[in-house]
Design an enzyme around this catalytic site. Structure first.
Site, PDB file in Angstrom:
ATOM      1  N   SER B 115       0.806  -1.163  -0.043  1.00  0.00           N
ATOM      2  CA  SER B 115       0.056   0.156   0.028  1.00  0.00           C
ATOM      3  C   SER B 115       0.841   1.049   0.108  1.00  0.00           C
ATOM      4  O   SER B 115       0.453   2.437  -0.294  1.00  0.00           O
ATOM      5  CB  SER B 115      -1.049  -0.042   1.248  1.00  0.00           C
ATOM      6  OG  SER B 115      -0.434   0.268   2.271  1.00  0.00           O
ATOM      7  N   GLY B 118       1.446   1.923  -3.439  1.00  0.00           N
ATOM      8  CA  GLY B 118       0.092   2.154  -4.184  1.00  0.00           C
ATOM      9  C   GLY B 118      -0.286   3.459  -3.833  1.00  0.00           C
ATOM     10  O   GLY B 118      -0.932   4.213  -4.949  1.00  0.00           O
ATOM     11  N   ARG B 119      -0.048   4.142  -2.815  1.00  0.00           N
ATOM     12  CA  ARG B 119      -0.479   5.466  -2.363  1.00  0.00           C
ATOM     13  C   ARG B 119       0.264   6.529  -3.268  1.00  0.00           C
ATOM     14  O   ARG B 119      -0.104   7.754  -3.528  1.00  0.00           O
ATOM     15  CB  ARG B 119      -0.373   5.736  -0.663  1.00  0.00           C
ATOM     16  CG  ARG B 119      -1.483   4.934  -0.090  1.00  0.00           C
ATOM     17  CD  ARG B 119      -0.661   4.914   1.367  1.00  0.00           C
ATOM     18  NE  ARG B 119      -0.995   3.911   1.932  1.00  0.00           N
ATOM     19  CZ  ARG B 119      -1.673   3.714   3.024  1.00  0.00           C
ATOM     20  NH1 ARG B 119      -1.829   4.649   3.754  1.00  0.00           N
ATOM     21  NH2 ARG B 119      -2.045   2.416   3.759  1.00  0.00           N
ATOM     22  N   ASP B 132       2.600 -20.024  -9.828  1.00  0.00           N
ATOM     23  CA  ASP B 132       2.326 -21.668  -9.926  1.00  0.00           C
ATOM     24  C   ASP B 132       3.251 -22.252  -9.019  1.00  0.00           C
ATOM     25  O   ASP B 132       4.481 -22.004  -8.994  1.00  0.00           O
ATOM     26  CB  ASP B 132       2.407 -22.107 -11.382  1.00  0.00           C
ATOM     27  CG  ASP B 132       1.239 -21.957 -12.202  1.00  0.00           C
ATOM     28  OD1 ASP B 132       0.380 -22.054 -11.695  1.00  0.00           O
ATOM     29  OD2 ASP B 132       1.503 -21.587 -13.382  1.00  0.00           O
ATOM     30  N   THR B 140       8.366 -11.486 -12.386  1.00  0.00           N
ATOM     31  CA  THR B 140       8.394 -10.380 -13.086  1.00  0.00           C
ATOM     32  C   THR B 140       7.326  -9.266 -12.487  1.00  0.00           C
ATOM     33  O   THR B 140       6.292  -9.656 -12.053  1.00  0.00           O
ATOM     34  CB  THR B 140       7.852 -10.612 -14.562  1.00  0.00           C
ATOM     35  OG1 THR B 140       8.804 -11.624 -15.261  1.00  0.00           O
ATOM     36  CG2 THR B 140       7.740  -9.611 -15.257  1.00  0.00           C
ATOM     37  N   GLU B 142       5.124  -6.207 -13.652  1.00  0.00           N
ATOM     38  CA  GLU B 142       4.736  -5.198 -14.548  1.00  0.00           C
ATOM     39  C   GLU B 142       4.422  -3.897 -14.109  1.00  0.00           C
ATOM     40  O   GLU B 142       3.343  -3.689 -13.514  1.00  0.00           O
ATOM     41  CB  GLU B 142       3.505  -5.895 -15.148  1.00  0.00           C
ATOM     42  CG  GLU B 142       3.858  -7.182 -15.859  1.00  0.00           C
ATOM     43  CD  GLU B 142       2.686  -8.221 -15.515  1.00  0.00           C
ATOM     44  OE1 GLU B 142       1.752  -7.940 -14.851  1.00  0.00           O
ATOM     45  OE2 GLU B 142       2.974  -9.415 -15.912  1.00  0.00           O
ATOM     46  N   GLN B 161       4.780  -7.871  -2.393  1.00  0.00           N
ATOM     47  CA  GLN B 161       4.784  -9.071  -1.062  1.00  0.00           C
ATOM     48  C   GLN B 161       4.070 -10.161  -1.822  1.00  0.00           C
ATOM     49  O   GLN B 161       3.442 -10.392  -2.797  1.00  0.00           O
ATOM     50  CB  GLN B 161       3.765  -8.239  -0.133  1.00  0.00           C
ATOM     51  CG  GLN B 161       2.378  -8.024  -0.266  1.00  0.00           C
ATOM     52  CD  GLN B 161       1.801  -7.293   0.825  1.00  0.00           C
ATOM     53  OE1 GLN B 161       1.742  -7.808   1.761  1.00  0.00           O
ATOM     54  NE2 GLN B 161       1.074  -6.377   0.511  1.00  0.00           N
ATOM     55  N   TYR B 174       5.461 -25.934 -12.651  1.00  0.00           N
ATOM     56  CA  TYR B 174       5.366 -24.966 -13.669  1.00  0.00           C
ATOM     57  C   TYR B 174       6.320 -25.123 -14.780  1.00  0.00           C
ATOM     58  O   TYR B 174       6.184 -25.049 -15.992  1.00  0.00           O
ATOM     59  CB  TYR B 174       5.629 -23.668 -12.890  1.00  0.00           C
ATOM     60  CG  TYR B 174       5.818 -22.403 -13.988  1.00  0.00           C
ATOM     61  CD1 TYR B 174       4.675 -21.719 -14.421  1.00  0.00           C
ATOM     62  CD2 TYR B 174       6.951 -21.719 -14.382  1.00  0.00           C
ATOM     63  CE1 TYR B 174       4.730 -20.811 -15.355  1.00  0.00           C
ATOM     64  CE2 TYR B 174       7.185 -20.722 -15.172  1.00  0.00           C
ATOM     65  CZ  TYR B 174       6.061 -20.504 -15.729  1.00  0.00           C
ATOM     66  OH  TYR B 174       6.141 -19.345 -16.765  1.00  0.00           O
TER      67      TYR B 174
END
Lengths: 460, 214
Positions: B115, B118-119, B132, B140, B142, B161, B174
């Site tokens: 977060s 995110g903020r 998987d 990765t 993005e 996280q 995988y």
């Protein structure tokens, strides 16, 4: 034992051909249209070299599988060691020379991290040495002292040539300190006076000490690097005098390793089949006692704090275990046994659910691996695996499959080592460790700087 | 079942290597652990799309030709430990975790943002946050900056996280599944969408249609 030397030597050549192929593929992306045809020609030549090298598989397999004996075995070994493999090496050098003009010659940043971590400047009290990495085609050594040296005796720098094929191969970076150590051996007053005190009965060329200093600085894998490069490129001066001293150094410095012992033992057998180039140096005879004394000097000049010592070797061995599992080796695992930690956690949870996890978490913390520990782990891993890989590929796979197998092994190991060095550096910073020492000019200079240096060289 | 902090720790030190979660380097577990998660850090290499005259990714080209397009179109940056990669507003970049991650066969994981970031408008994955069972390698990111201010990103900062879910052991890890494209990657890898087998079939159908004069 000879079969182990042969398979390792064969693999070294394969490694170089793969490197040449990779650099050509890179060159293809940035050269202009007029040079494309040259790159294509070189690619075809490399393909031919690959086929020629694999054409010796029958001879090699006959030695590896013990299907020949007596005189026939000797003939096969002589052919491989003295003719076929050296011919491949010569061809490699010719093609590398041709590629040199078109290559971007970028030095991988991790190579500079390796150099920086060695703190070479701390070897010279009051002096301010530096190493500048300079890509060269191959073989042709370039060594000069910085122009500063003309004005200030106490300030000097060494330009270390890095063969094109070694630029991206971390396993070849054991050669990065060669010229620095040569200059250090011959210029340091303390080295000369300590050697004089030994009273060897003959004048010991001081640059002969360079590999001994390198061993102390870079760890046990330097020994294998020195031996394999010497065998591949033709013998170094004083090889048969230096090699036993280096080997004795492995014991003295606590670097016990079965693959290195086997390599040493197999050399005497290989000696009968190769040019040893010792005719000019027969007067130099070192007893075990002389060697111990020389190693003592090396220990004195490079103190434990700058050296690769037994503790680092143990950490490198822990990294080697991780490499075996395919895991990145940027960090040395916690020293606590996972099972013990697991048991403690289970017991604590059973007895007191409100316990604090933080002491347990603290013991989980890893420590950043030093670049030279990563390189040692990688080289020793390669040394152990090479005979198995060569035997498997040459007996079980066809030519194309074998080459793909070798290429995968080589590139994945190089990638893991380079990535580990890069990641370890970030870890060091996060761990609050001091940046590397003030290495005056460690680092790949720009192409422009290199061209200036080359011009200066020409003037000199 | 989502693993709590004790269970995550227990898996990190499990005596059975088959059940062990491997995350390395573990720089500072005390800072990285949460009640049901473990923070992961930003690695050093980044890829961004360069401006070019390429109009679109054409999956009907041959895989080698598409790879060549990608090679020409992606700019690669390798940042030093002390240098930031600056993600500008509206920009999209690929990056990867500093950590090498290995997940056992009875665990799946989800990569989530934090977060704190995110903020600031940082998103760390577009759609693919699922990991998987049996995955090995660097994960990765993005990255997108959806704010109006550039965000400097230093290698090693905790931007994501991982939370872990325990389930029945898979028999299709995988790295063994058909068409796996990113297994074992330890650096940032760009999309290999064109290697999905559907495209081979569509290309073939297109060629046949052309030959048939349709």
């Amino acid at each position: 034992m000879l079969k182990l030397v042969l398979s390792r030597l064969f693999f070294e050549i394969v490694e170089d051909i793969v490197a040449l192929d990779q650099r050509l593929a890179q060159a293809r992306q940035h050269v202009d249209a007029s040079q494309q045809v040259v790159v294509d020609y070189l690619l075809a030549q490399v393909d031919q070299l690959r086929q020629d090298t694999l054409s010796h598989r029958q001879a090699l397999v006959s030695v590896l599988e013990d299907t020949v004996a007596g005189d026939e075995l000797e003939t096969v070994i002589y052919g491989l060691l003295s003719e076929q493999l050296p011919t491949a090496v010569d061809r490699l050098h010719q093609l590398t020379q041709l590629l040199y003009q078109m290559d971007s010659r970028q030095i991988q940043s991790e190579a500079n991290q390796v150099l920086g971590s060695l703190n070479l400047n701390r070897l010279m009290a009051g002096d301010n040495p530096g190493v500048v990495l300079m890509p060269v085609a191959s073989r042709e050594g370039v060594y000069l002292e910085d122009r500063h040296q003309l004005r200030h005796e106490e300030t000097w720098a060494v330009v270390q040539d890095v063969p094109l094929l070694s630029l991206n191969n971390p396993l070849h970076w054991f050669g990065l300190t060669d010229y620095f150590m040569q200059a250090f051996s011959t210029r340091t007053v303390q080295v000369a006076s300590l050697i004089e005190e030994l009273q060897l009965g003959f004048e010991l060329p001081l640059d002969m000490l360079c590999p001994l200093f390198n061993l102390r600085l870079l760890g046990p894998s330097y020994y294998a690097h020195y031996v394999l490069q010497s065998l591949k490129e033709g013998y170094q001066p004083w090889f048969w005098i230096v090699e036993p001293t280096l080997f004795q150094g492995l014991n003295r410095f606590g670097f016990v390793n079965k693959d290195l012992v086997i390599l040493h033992q197999s050399l005497e057998k290989a000696r009968a089949f190769v040019e040893d180039g010792t005719e000019d140096n027969d007067e130099l005879k070192l007893s075990d006692k002389d060697r111990e004394a020389l190693l003592g000097i090396v220990e004195k000049i490079i103190p434990d704090i700058l050296a690769f010592v037994e503790k680092h070797y143990q950490r490198a061995q822990l990294l080697g275990d991780r490499l075996e599992q395919g895991v990145l080796i940027s960090a040395v695992p916690m020293m606590v046994n996972p099972s013990q930690l697991h048991d403690t956690l289970v017991q604590q949870l059973a007895s007191d659910e409100s316990f604090s996890m933080y002491p347990l978490l603290a013991s989980l913390k890893e420590s950043p691996a030093k670049p030279v520990e990563i390189l040692n782990a990688g080289f020793l891993y390669k040394l152990e695996k090479t005979p198995l890989w060569v035997r498997y590929a040459l007996t079980e796979l066809d030519d194309d499959e074998a080459w793909t197998f070798f290429t995968d092994k080589i590139l994945s190991l190089q990638n893991v080592l380079a990535k580990s060095i890069e990641t370890a550096r970030v870890f060091e910073v996060l761990d609050g460790q001091a940046p590397d020492g003030p290495q005056t000019r460690v680092g790949g200079p720009s192409l422009k700087t290199l061209r200036q240096t080359e011009t200066e060289l020409a003037r000199l | 079942m989502i693993l709590n902090e004790h269970q995550i720790l227990s898996r990190l030190v499990d005596p059975d290597p088959e059940r062990r979660i491997i995350i390395t380097p573990l720089v500072n577990p005390e800072e990285q652990f949460g009640p049901t998660s473990l923070d992961v850090r930003l690695g050093t290499d980044f890829q961004v799309l360069k401006r070019s005259n390429l109009t679109h990714w054409d999956p009907m080209k041959t895989p080698d030709a598409i790879q060549a397009d990608l090679d020409l179109s992606m700019a690669h940056f390798k940042m030093k430990a002390t240098d930031p990669f600056v993600l500008h507003p509206g920009e999209f970049a690929l990056a990867s975790t500093l950590e090498y991650v290995q997940i056992p066969l009875d665990i799946a994981a989800r990569l989530e943002g934090r977060s704190t970031w995110g903020r600031l408008g940082l998103q760390i994955h577009a759609t693919a946050g699922f990991v998987d069972p049996g995955f090995k390698g660097a994960l990765t990111f993005e990255l997108s900056n959806v704010s109006t201010v550039p965000i400097p990103l230093y290698p090693g900062v905790r931007i994501g996280q991982l939370c872990f879910f325990e389930g029945a052991t898979t028999r299709l890890p995988y790295d063994e599944k058909k068409c796996t494209k990113y297994s074992g990657k330890i650096s940032t890898a760009s999309s290999a969408f064109f290697r999905d087998p559907e495209y081979a079939r569509i290309r073939l159908a297109n060629q046949e249609a052309v030959l048939a004069g349709r």
